[in-house]
Design an enzyme around this catalytic site. Structure first.
Site, PDB file in Angstrom:
ATOM      1  N   ASP A  90     -39.922 -33.417   1.407  1.00 14.41           N
ATOM      2  CA  ASP A  90     -40.666 -33.140  -0.448  1.00 14.41           C
ATOM      3  C   ASP A  90     -40.063 -32.333  -0.896  1.00 14.41           C
ATOM      4  OD1 ASP A  90     -41.838 -31.091   1.675  1.00 14.41           O
ATOM      5  OD2 ASP A  90     -44.100 -31.502   0.968  1.00 14.41           O
ATOM      6  N   GLY A  91     -39.170 -31.829   0.045  1.00 11.47           N
ATOM      7  CA  GLY A  91     -38.200 -30.441  -0.364  1.00 11.47           C
ATOM      8  C   GLY A  91     -39.096 -29.142  -0.804  1.00 11.47           C
ATOM      9  N   ASP A  95     -26.627 -28.807  13.004  1.00 12.05           N
ATOM     10  CA  ASP A  95     -27.113 -28.481  11.427  1.00 12.05           C
ATOM     11  C   ASP A  95     -27.329 -26.374  11.807  1.00 12.05           C
ATOM     12  OD1 ASP A  95     -28.568 -30.162  12.806  1.00 12.05           O
ATOM     13  OD2 ASP A  95     -29.828 -30.004  11.187  1.00 12.05           O
ATOM     14  N   GLY A 106     -28.240 -32.419   4.981  1.00 17.42           N
ATOM     15  CA  GLY A 106     -27.839 -31.094   3.410  1.00 17.42           C
ATOM     16  C   GLY A 106     -28.685 -30.493   3.646  1.00 17.42           C
ATOM     17  N   ARG A 136     -21.531 -24.274   9.290  1.00 19.13           N
ATOM     18  CA  ARG A 136     -22.072 -25.019  10.269  1.00 19.13           C
ATOM     19  C   ARG A 136     -21.373 -25.563  10.776  1.00 19.13           C
ATOM     20  NH1 ARG A 136     -28.082 -25.783   8.491  1.00 19.13           N
ATOM     21  NH2 ARG A 136     -28.207 -24.666   6.111  1.00 19.13           N
ATOM     22  N   GLY A 139     -32.038 -29.979   2.026  1.00 21.42           N
ATOM     23  CA  GLY A 139     -32.912 -31.329   1.661  1.00 21.42           C
ATOM     24  C   GLY A 139     -34.260 -30.567   1.443  1.00 21.42           C
ATOM     25  N   ARG A 140     -34.075 -29.268   0.985  1.00 22.14           N
ATOM     26  CA  ARG A 140     -35.239 -28.188   0.516  1.00 22.14           C
ATOM     27  C   ARG A 140     -34.782 -26.987   0.562  1.00 22.14           C
ATOM     28  NH1 ARG A 140     -39.696 -26.824   4.772  1.00 22.14           N
ATOM     29  NH2 ARG A 140     -38.348 -26.637   7.057  1.00 22.14           N
TER      30      ARG A 140
HETATM   31  P1  AMP Z   1     -34.425 -28.170   9.964  1.00 22.24           P
HETATM   32  O1  AMP Z   1     -35.228 -28.731  10.998  1.00 22.24           O
HETATM   33  O2  AMP Z   1     -34.980 -27.241   8.739  1.00 22.24           O
HETATM   34  O3  AMP Z   1     -33.143 -27.723  10.304  1.00 22.24           O
HETATM   35  O4  AMP Z   1     -34.049 -29.495   8.872  1.00 22.24           O
HETATM   36  C1  AMP Z   1     -33.137 -30.187   8.898  1.00 22.24           C
HETATM   37  C2  AMP Z   1     -32.951 -31.374   7.762  1.00 22.24           C
HETATM   38  O5  AMP Z   1     -33.679 -31.716   7.263  1.00 22.24           O
HETATM   39  C3  AMP Z   1     -32.163 -30.402   6.822  1.00 22.24           C
HETATM   40  O6  AMP Z   1     -31.287 -30.922   6.438  1.00 22.24           O
HETATM   41  C4  AMP Z   1     -33.673 -30.296   5.413  1.00 22.24           C
HETATM   42  O7  AMP Z   1     -33.018 -30.026   4.566  1.00 22.24           O
HETATM   43  C5  AMP Z   1     -34.166 -31.718   6.367  1.00 22.24           C
HETATM   44  N1  AMP Z   1     -35.718 -31.199   5.551  1.00 22.24           N
HETATM   45  C6  AMP Z   1     -36.036 -29.904   6.577  1.00 22.24           C
HETATM   46  N2  AMP Z   1     -37.305 -30.569   6.195  1.00 22.24           N
HETATM   47  C7  AMP Z   1     -37.676 -30.795   4.576  1.00 22.24           C
HETATM   48  C8  AMP Z   1     -38.333 -30.650   3.792  1.00 22.24           C
HETATM   49  N3  AMP Z   1     -39.629 -30.304   3.953  1.00 22.24           N
HETATM   50  N4  AMP Z   1     -38.046 -31.676   2.763  1.00 22.24           N
HETATM   51  C9  AMP Z   1     -36.950 -32.002   2.392  1.00 22.24           C
HETATM   52  N5  AMP Z   1     -36.246 -32.237   3.444  1.00 22.24           N
HETATM   53  C10 AMP Z   1     -36.133 -31.382   4.703  1.00 22.24           C
HETATM   54 MG    MG Z   2     -31.980 -26.739   9.550  1.00 23.75          MG
END
Ligand code: AMP
Ligand code: MG
Length: 470
Positions: free
Chosen positions: A121-122, A244, A86, A179, A88-89
């Site tokens: 940390d979002g 994703d 989901g 996605r 997350g940020r």
């Molecule tokens: P990504 O590798 O950027 O596609 O992210 C994979 C998952 O990790 C997704 O659900 C993102 O929302 C979550 N995510 C990545 N970085 C952060 C962060 N700093 N804080 C919270 N969720 C994160």
């Molecule tokens: Mg992603």
């Protein structure tokens, strides 16, 4: 508030099983560092003062018509299934219908924690925000389907990664953020009715001519096959082709540890987290088929008896390698002047790439030089190149417009890794001139005259790895 945009939020009209409504977190000292005027106009954003842009793109003010939410999805990360990811940020502000009549998502990335943040940390930091800004706009200019960059904002807050870094928010524009993982979450939970609703939504939004789940599968496979061939043709390595990060629209999304090839080698991996080379340059065509197999598996779950549809789904996914090869041949054929390449031309192309790999020739500069008739200088083993060139010239006899075909298929510039690193370091120190210069050059990939930014890195300048500390 003077900010006005034609919001019409269809995703927010879906049931709450698909997302969580919440507002972005306010940040202490927002500052707009980049804004894409041309894209803003296309989206129908009007009358915004600088102050209101800062307020909206830092998440401080929710603009009229927006219904902020975080989307739910799951995904296979490096091959293992994570049942709940989901946003997350990220926060989807909503959808706007632009002056071209197209519907697009406007999303803030790095805008604070959500119920899907898990251990994160979002937040985001300035480096990856500017990287995504430049690389996504470069892809757009190259004519490759991609999410786009609308704005970059400093938050005034520190973000802790390996060190303390300036926090930032990226405003991303996408055909949608659906996605493969969006389908996986409901398939995994056995929520057939949500899966059916999502399928209908995706068809309506992206492929109105498609019929039923298998029609959707066919359309997404075709879009993804074209996309991967396009990536290969400019030497692009995505770096994290998790399910994703694989869109239903067929747009490139999530520029984390991505990079473009400098010297050509088929097995190149840049991402520091990709120890096994799963997402290596030459592996991308296989991985996208794997991702589409996951998509097919998820779609099947909506049938009362999925087993009745397995043959059709299998046939669609199994057709993909052939589709990718054909799209690849068309793209690479054009790079050597052949608008209508034949399967027999594969040998000529493969032999050229083998020579380039043997000599460590620069991918972008070699194809650009081929179009300009001076490629010999790009090779160490010039006798071998001369021999290849004789075969090439023989093949081109009688073919028209070869130079035009080549120039349109091979950019003069791509955002090189060492230039991106350099631009980020300068921006962190407060100097945005290198960011703007690089952005301008890669936004005109066939016409730029910035020879300095076209140059391949020296041994000392070469970037060995890109980090996911985003
Ligand atoms: P990504 O590798 O950027 O596609 O992210 C994979 C998952 O990790 C997704 O659900 C993102 O929302 C979550 N995510 C990545 N970085 C952060 C962060 N700093 N804080 C919270 N969720 C994160
Ligand atoms: Mg992603």
């Amino acid at each position: 508030m003077t900010f006005s945009a034609p919001f019409d939020n269809s995703y927010a009209r879906l049931p709450e099983a698909f997302y969580t409504r919440l507002n972005p977190t306010e940040v202490p000292a927002p500052k707009l560092v980049a804004y894409n005027e041309e894209l803003g106009r296309l989206l129908g954003i009007t009358d915004a003062t600088e102050e209101d842009r800062v307020a909206v793109f830092s998440g401080a003010t929710v603009p009229p018509g927006a219904t902020p939410l975080a989307q739910l999805y799951a995904g296979h990360q490096f091959g293992s299934f994570n049942p709940q990811l989901g946003d997350g940020r990220a926060i989807l502000l909503g959808e706007v219908v632009g002056t071209d009549g197209l519907r697009r998502d406007v999303q803030l990335k790095g805008s604070g924690p959500t119920p899907y943040s898990r251990m994160g940390d979002g937040r985001a930091w300035l480096g990856p925000v500017l990287r995504e800004y430049v690389v996504s706009e470069a892809m757009h200019a190259l004519g490759i389907p991609t999410t786009r960059a609308l704005a970059a904002t400093l938050t005034g807050e520190d973000v802790i990664r390996e060190t303390v870094l300036p926090g930032a928010i990226f405003t991303r524009v996408a055909a949608s953020h659906l996605r493969v993982g969006t389908f996986q979450v409901f398939a995994h939970r056995g929520q057939k009715s949500e899966l059916r609703q999502l399928t209908e939504y995706a068809i309506h939004r992206h492929y109105p001519d498609a019929t039923g789940p298998m029609g959707l599968l066919r359309a997404v496979c075709a879009a993804q096959a074209d996309l991967i061939a396009a990536w290969m043709s400019v030497g692009f390595i995505h770096g994290v082709m998790n399910t994703d990060n694989c869109t239903i629209s067929g747009e490139t999304i999530d520029y984390g540890p991505c990079a473009f090839l400098d010297e050509y080698h088929a097995d190149t991996v840049f991402s520091s987290i990709d120890q096994m080379g799963r997402y290596a340059y030459s592996n991308q065509p296989r991985i996208v088929v794997w991702n589409m197999a996951q998509f097919a598996t998820s779609l099947l779950q909506q049938y009362d008896d999925p087993s009745t549809m397995i043959d059709e789904a299998t046939e669609i996914v199994h057709a993909m390698p052939g589709q990718i090869e054909e799209a690849w041949r068309k793209r690479f054929g054009a790079k050597i002047g052949l608008k209508e390449p034949e399967p027999e031309d594969m040998g000529l192309l493969e032999d050229l790439l083998a020579l380039m790999q043997k000599d460590g020739a620069d991918f972008t500069n070699t194809f650009d030089a081929l179009a300009r008739g001076n490629a010999r200088d790009q090779f160490v083993d010039r006798d071998a190149f001369d021999a290849w060139q004789l075969r090439w010239r023989a093949r081109l006899k009688g073919v028209i417009d070869t130079e035009k075909t080549m120039r349109a298929a091979s950019p003069r510039i791509i955002p090189r890794n060492h230039r991106i690193e350099e631009m980020i370091a300068a921006a962190v120190a407060g100097d945005y001139a290198p960011f703007h210069r690089l952005l301008q050059a890669v936004s005109d990939p066939y016409g730029t005259t910035d020879t300095d930014l076209m140059r391949a890195p020296s041994k000392a300048q070469r970037v060995a790895a890109t980090f996911c500390g985003t």
